[in-house]
Motif scaffolding. Structure first.
Motif: not given
Ligand code: ZN
Ligand code: PGA
Length: 399
Positions: A152, A230, A273-274, A300, A323, A325, A376
């Motif tokens: 991604q 990611d 990430e992930d 995440d 992460l 959010k 990020k």
């Molecule tokens: Zn992510």
């Protein structure tokens, strides 16, 4: 005391409606914030309702518990009232989008009442002096762009930058350099949701291109720039296919762990990430065991900013960073709790935007307030630069 909470639908960066909240106080304080929105959302995130439903539900249940009841500066009470109004553990009644917009707007109104910048109100006088390193999305695909990489996000990580402003400009320079390299290779490139280049190339070629761009800019600027990923592996994982689908190729969990570990070594990745599916604590733990000394392994979709999921991860050594959010969990207080649990267990916090964003700058303040190691929030493009430019202003004491 909060005297009014006004909610409306505004546009996000994908052109979708999202919830914006205004919070007004008795002493003339004012705060405004808007909810972001993900595309590669985690299965365990708090629930985003259609904005008109979320607004109606918040007007019915949440606003009566806030107006003439709670001080905007008392963030824990504001967020407690939002939780009580919702009554579930995932904001499925009021909507995490209404909740997070109100929570952030109340934080800003509280700061306004004090005459302090938001980061200071949230972080207090004894927060640290460090600024987060910005991770800049420069190439990507997955759920954020069609016909591009399976991974991604490829993230520029200017870990050696002497200041946050130089780091931010370094990421923009890497983004620009990638455009030149793709041009040289005759690769046309559209942009994904977050402003990263979305070229129709293999993941292997993307590694080469990003590596070259990062080295070039590193030579130009004279400080260390690494890069990270990611993978958003939950989006690639398909149980029926028996693994992670990269076009025609399917990688088993073991192959995925090997692949990521190899990439970490070959490209000196500073951040991953992930790397595995959001239910695979074991796979995460195995990868962290193998590469956790060299690189950040970040959860995440795995943790979704949720202290219970984070504690499960800590118990098995699933990662070494998280992460954060705010809209994954619904309030600023919950996001702070996740950062605190992370830091107490030597996990780095990475404060993050979503792929659907607005001009809201709350996360820049949150990153400074929590002394987060990383933020990020993209490399270019207005809704991303809104946060990056706010960080530059905070560092310049100009907020
Ligand atoms: Zn992510
Ligand atoms: P999302 O992507 O906002 O679409 O979930 C961002 C991320 O996965 O980090």
């Amino acid at each position: 005391l909060i005297t009014d909470v006004r909610l409306r639908r505004v546009l996000d960066s994908r052109g979708n409606p999202t919830v914006e909240a205004d919070v007004l106080t008795e002493s003339g304080g004012f705060g405004r914030a808007a909810a972001p929105s993900g595309a590669s959302t985690g299965e365990y995130e708090a629930i985003e309702l259609p904005p008109s439903e979320a607004i109606a539900a918040a007007r019915r249940h949440a606003i009566p518990r806030l107006v003439d009841e709670v001080y905007a500066g008392n963030q824990r009470e504001v967020d407690g009232a939002l939780r009580a109004a919702d009554g579930t553990d995932n904001f499925s009644e009021v909507g995490a989008n209404s909740a997070v917009a109100i929570s952030m707007a109340a934080g800003k109104a509280g700061a306004d009442v004090l005459g302090a910048p938001l980061y200071q109100h949230l972080g207090g006088a004894f927060r640290g002096e460090n600024f987060p390193t910005p991770l800049g999305n420069v190439v990507g695909g997955g759920e954020h762009a069609k016909e591009a990489t399976h991974i991604q996000e490829f993230l520029s990580a200017p870990v050696g930058a002497p200041s946050v402003s130089e780091a931010i400009f370094a990421n923009a320079a890497v983004h620009a350099r990638i455009s030149e390299i793709l041009d040289d290779r005759d690769v046309p490139a559209a942009k994904g949701d977050e402003g990263a280049w979305a070229p129709p190339i293999s993941d292997a070629e993307a590694f080469e291109v990003v590596d070259e761009a990062v080295s070039d800019v590193e030579d130009d600027l004279g400080f260390e720039i690494g890069f990270g990923l990611d993978i958003a592996a939950a989006e690639l994982y398909d149980e029926d296919e028996g693994g992670y689908v990269f076009g025609d190729e399917v990688k088993s969990t073991d192959e995925m762990v090997d692949y990521v570990a190899e990439m970490v070594h070959e490209y000196d990745l500073v951040y991953v990430e992930d790397p595995l599916d959001e239910n695979d604590y074991e796979g995460f733990a195995e990868l962290t065991e193998r590469v956790g000394e060299q690189t950040l392994v970040c959860g995440d979709d795995l943790f979704v900013t949720n202290v219970e999921r984070l504690q499960d991860g800590i118990d098995v050594g699933a990662a070494n960073s998280i992460l954060i959010k705010p809209n994954q969990i619904g309030t600023l207080s919950d996001a702070f709790d996740a950062v605190e649990l992370a830091v107490r267990n030597n996990y780095d916090a990475v404060i993050s935007h979503r792929s659907g964003e607005t001009e809201d700058t709350t996360i820049a303040h949150l990153a400074v307030a929590t002394d987060a190691a990383f933020i990020k929030t993209g490399a270019v493009q207005g809704e991303r630069t809104a946060k990056l430019n706010e960080l530059i202003r905070i560092a310049d004491d100009a907020v």
